[in-house]
Design an enzyme around this catalytic site. Structure first.
Site, mmCIF file in Angstrom:
data_model
loop_
_atom_site.group_PDB
_atom_site.id
_atom_site.type_symbol
_atom_site.label_atom_id
_atom_site.label_comp_id
_atom_site.label_asym_id
_atom_site.label_seq_id
_atom_site.Cartn_x
_atom_site.Cartn_y
_atom_site.Cartn_z
ATOM 1 N N LYS A 1 9.944 2.727 0.748
ATOM 2 C CA LYS A 1 8.687 2.370 1.609
ATOM 3 C C LYS A 1 8.164 4.257 1.834
ATOM 4 C CE LYS A 1 7.101 0.580 5.761
ATOM 5 N NZ LYS A 1 7.172 -0.258 6.783
ATOM 6 N N ARG B 1 5.857 -12.492 0.934
ATOM 7 C CA ARG B 1 5.925 -12.421 1.990
ATOM 8 C C ARG B 1 4.479 -14.246 2.104
ATOM 9 N NH1 ARG B 1 4.947 -7.218 4.659
ATOM 10 N NH2 ARG B 1 6.826 -5.645 3.002
ATOM 11 N N ASP C 1 0.719 -11.460 6.704
ATOM 12 C CA ASP C 1 1.294 -10.025 5.656
ATOM 13 C C ASP C 1 3.259 -9.830 6.029
ATOM 14 O OD1 ASP C 1 -0.938 -9.096 7.495
ATOM 15 O OD2 ASP C 1 0.198 -7.240 6.731
ATOM 16 N N ASN C 2 3.339 -9.881 7.285
ATOM 17 C CA ASN C 2 4.318 -9.252 8.082
ATOM 18 C C ASN C 2 5.598 -10.267 7.759
ATOM 19 O OD1 ASN C 2 4.314 -6.729 6.960
ATOM 20 N ND2 ASN C 2 2.889 -6.817 9.521
ATOM 21 N N ASP D 1 -2.960 6.573 2.911
ATOM 22 C CA ASP D 1 -2.349 7.409 1.824
ATOM 23 C C ASP D 1 -1.303 7.546 0.874
ATOM 24 O OD1 ASP D 1 -0.884 8.422 4.299
ATOM 25 O OD2 ASP D 1 -0.743 9.729 4.446
ATOM 26 N N GLY D 2 -0.872 5.914 1.055
ATOM 27 C CA GLY D 2 0.588 5.791 0.552
ATOM 28 C C GLY D 2 1.590 6.476 0.953
ATOM 29 N N GLY E 1 0.635 -0.934 -0.174
ATOM 30 C CA GLY E 1 0.361 -0.169 0.318
ATOM 31 C C GLY E 1 0.714 1.464 0.004
ATOM 32 N N ARG E 2 1.905 1.456 0.789
ATOM 33 C CA ARG E 2 2.846 2.532 0.138
ATOM 34 C C ARG E 2 4.569 1.903 0.179
ATOM 35 N NH1 ARG E 2 3.673 4.112 6.611
ATOM 36 N NH2 ARG E 2 3.260 2.162 7.425
ATOM 37 N N ARG F 1 14.647 0.799 1.423
ATOM 38 C CA ARG F 1 14.554 -0.697 2.318
ATOM 39 C C ARG F 1 15.202 -1.953 1.514
ATOM 40 N NH1 ARG F 1 9.408 -3.071 4.978
ATOM 41 N NH2 ARG F 1 8.137 -3.135 2.796
HETATM 42 P P1 AMP Z 1 1.301 -2.719 8.397
HETATM 43 O O1 AMP Z 1 0.221 -3.538 9.231
HETATM 44 O O2 AMP Z 1 2.400 -1.408 8.330
HETATM 45 O O3 AMP Z 1 1.985 -3.810 7.906
HETATM 46 O O4 AMP Z 1 0.021 -2.504 7.023
HETATM 47 C C1 AMP Z 1 -0.835 -3.806 6.288
HETATM 48 C C2 AMP Z 1 -0.635 -3.216 4.844
HETATM 49 O O5 AMP Z 1 -1.461 -1.904 4.726
HETATM 50 C C3 AMP Z 1 -0.181 -2.875 4.074
HETATM 51 O O6 AMP Z 1 -1.059 -3.291 3.114
HETATM 52 C C4 AMP Z 1 0.570 -1.433 4.024
HETATM 53 O O7 AMP Z 1 0.233 -1.821 2.642
HETATM 54 C C5 AMP Z 1 -1.013 -1.035 4.149
HETATM 55 N N1 AMP Z 1 -0.783 0.900 4.503
HETATM 56 C C6 AMP Z 1 -0.422 0.689 5.996
HETATM 57 N N2 AMP Z 1 -0.058 1.594 5.729
HETATM 58 C C7 AMP Z 1 -0.487 2.288 4.669
HETATM 59 C C8 AMP Z 1 -0.280 4.082 4.125
HETATM 60 N N3 AMP Z 1 -0.276 4.806 4.774
HETATM 61 N N4 AMP Z 1 -0.825 4.177 2.867
HETATM 62 C C9 AMP Z 1 -1.014 3.351 2.809
HETATM 63 N N5 AMP Z 1 -1.249 1.886 2.764
HETATM 64 C C10 AMP Z 1 -0.686 1.537 3.971
HETATM 65 MG MG MG Z 2 3.195 -4.939 6.300
#
Ligand code: AMP
Ligand code: MG
Length: 520
Positions: A122, A199, A269-270, A134-135, A102-103, A192
């Protein structure tokens, strides 16, 4: 800057045919092409010299306009065709459907010095997977990821790496505590690196959609590049592949437990398919030793991702990966055996790891009790994990009753030790002394070995917060200093001993130190 850019992932795997940057469900594709967002006024805050070197980028080049433009997302290398990956995941135990980068935007892979490095920006803007966000990324969370991934590497924990930390010059709106108090923060982009960012969730998304053809392509690609020794894909090879992923994931979490790292969001996903620590969000470091601790306020009710539960969660996540791979294997037995062995292997390795932290390198029957009692004692009144183990190296076998004094600096409130608990500690120290005597090591050898297992410097939550507070005001000196501290976590480093200290009281309940959210 001449980079040997390869695009194996995007060339060999199916692409999303839609090239618009609109949020959507993407099917039968491993990724979508998308360009990073242009940034207003990029400024290089920090670069990791060793990683620049690993990519074939000279020190001079890291300071060039070209470097800044490429790693802020403002310019695209001619050989690069950036993309965001499609993946799904189980979040907090529930299937969450499509998530994806997503970002994060991938630039491609660099092959240099016999190593492959995928490059990811990132915080470089929206992608088809941004859902409602917002990415972008804020400086606060970018500093946290940048410093911590490097800290983990030098601690000897498998992890993704960092190349650069760049301020975008744009403002980003965030509601840190999700309580309606949104505010603008400085935006940043971290570049990074990892051999691959694939994943568990990349596999899960296809099997959840019953898209076995794409699942097979992705699995075969992963084996070809990252597990090539397994040979040509077959049902048997897929099982061996799963076994190796399980082994690598086990090593990863074992190391987390050793240094007191709590990931905070161990969703599938992590979870890296290479067993690397990935996605540094609301992570934290144990200060007071506490199996029940989690830094993530979003998880404060059930504490699914608490320190003491991390190994079990890795196993649970492996179950999800096994389910995802099952359609390629169609035989549960091999997978089940690996999952079953995970617990036994983990328990065995954990006992060895915990014993080694005490300077015990042979195995004796009474060790389980010694380790268990210590774990209980460490949780009766607050004891700093890092300081306890590090200072314990100075324990003298002939003076077990001085034990408490040797580790007294690890106690947050030693005057709260009751006579009863003190007596328990004294008994433990006596047993410990007897046990050390059975090792064939001189005190000097034991100290040397323990100091390579028990770090002196970890990236305590408050340390990064001090760096962030200064950076928000335009002062990057603490980021620079902490970067230097983490390069040699097992060394004494006399000039940095101010960072070898218990968490200060002001940080006990402060946002960013003990309470973190996913807002980043
Ligand atoms: P995370 O909890 O950081 O592993 O994120 C979970 C999901 O949310 C992943 O698909 C990320 O890419 C997405 N995500 C987290 N923060 C953002 C952001 N600010 N904009 C877009 N996607 C996000
Ligand atoms: Mg993640």
């Amino acid at each position: 800057m001449k980079l040997n850019l390869k695009n194996t992932f995007s060339k060999e795997l199916p692409a999303d045919t839609n090239t618009e940057n609109s949020r959507r469900q993407v099917t039968a594709a491993c990724f979508s092409f998308v360009n990073p967002k242009k940034t207003a006024k990029p400024e290089l805050l920090h670069v990791v010299p060793s990683m620049a070197h690993a990519l074939g980028i000279s020190e001079e080049e890291t300071q060039s306009k070209g470097f800044l433009e490429i790693f802020s997302g403002n310019a695209i290398l001619p050989s690069s065709k950036p993309y965001a990956m499609c993946y799904g995941g189980h979040q907090f135990g529930n299937w969450a459907g499509q998530l994806g980068d997503g970002r994060a935007i991938n630039l491609g892979e660099i092959e240099h010095l016999g190593q492959r490095w995928a490059l990811q920006l990132k915080g470089a803007g929206e992608t088809p997977y941004s859902r409602s966000a917002d990415g972008l990324a804020v400086l606060r969370s970018s500093i946290r990821e940048y410093l911590c991934s490097e800290a983990m590497h030098y601690l000897g924990v498998p992890t993704t790496r960092a190349l650069s930390l760049i301020l975008t010059g744009d403002k980003v709106l965030r509601d840190v505590l999700y309580n309606g108090n949104a505010a603008y923060e400085k935006g940043a982009v971290v570049t990074r690196l990892a051999p691959s960012f694939i994943r568990f969730g990349n596999f899960e998304i296809f099997s959840s959609r019953n898209d076995i053809a794409t699942l097979k392509k992705l699995t075969d690609y992963t084996i070809k590049y990252f597990y090539p020794h397994l040979g040509e894909p077959s049902k048997k090879v897929y099982v061996s592949f799963f076994k190796e992923v399980a082994e690598k994931s086990l090593e990863m979490v074992l190391n987390w437990q050793r240094v007191g790292f709590v990931h905070g969001v161990m969703n599938t996903d992590n979870m890296s398919i290479l067993g690397l620590t990935i996605d540094y969000g609301p992570y934290g470091w144990l200060e007071g030793y506490d199996l029940g601790w989690t830094p993530n306020t979003t998880d404060s009710q059930h504490k699914r991702y608490r320190y003491g539960n991390q190994p079990q969660v890795v196993q649970w996540n492996l179950y999800q990966l096994a389910n995802a791979l099952y359609p390629l294997i169609e035989e549960a037995e091999g997978l089940e055996q690996i999952l079953h062995d995970f617990s036994t292997n983990y328990d065995c390795k954990e006992q060895k790891m915990l014993a080694s932290k005490l300077g015990l390198f042979t195995t004796k029957q009474e060790d389980a009790k010694l380790l268990h009692t210590l774990q209980e004692l460490l949780q009766i009144i607050e004891v700093d994990m890092t300081i306890f183990y590090r200072d314990l190296a100075a324990f003298k076998v002939d003076n077990p009753l001085d034990g408490l004094q040797v580790v007294q600096n690890a106690f947050y409130a030693i005057n709260e030790l009751t006579l009863d608990v003190k007596e328990k500690w004294n008994i433990w120290f006596k047993d410990y002394a007897e046990r050390i005597k059975q090792e064939n090591l001189s005190a000097k050898e034991r100290i040397e070995k323990m100091n390579k297992i028990n770090p002196k410097y970890v990236l305590r939550n408050y340390m990064v917060q001090v760096a962030i507070d200064a950076a928000d005001k335009g002062n990057y000196s603490v980021v620079n200093e902490l970067f230097n501290v983490i390069l040699n976590p097992y060394n004494e480093q006399p000039k940095y001993t101010k960072w070898y200290a218990k968490r200060p009281e002001w940080a006990r309940n402060k946002v960013g130190c003990s309470m973190l959210s996913c807002s980043s």
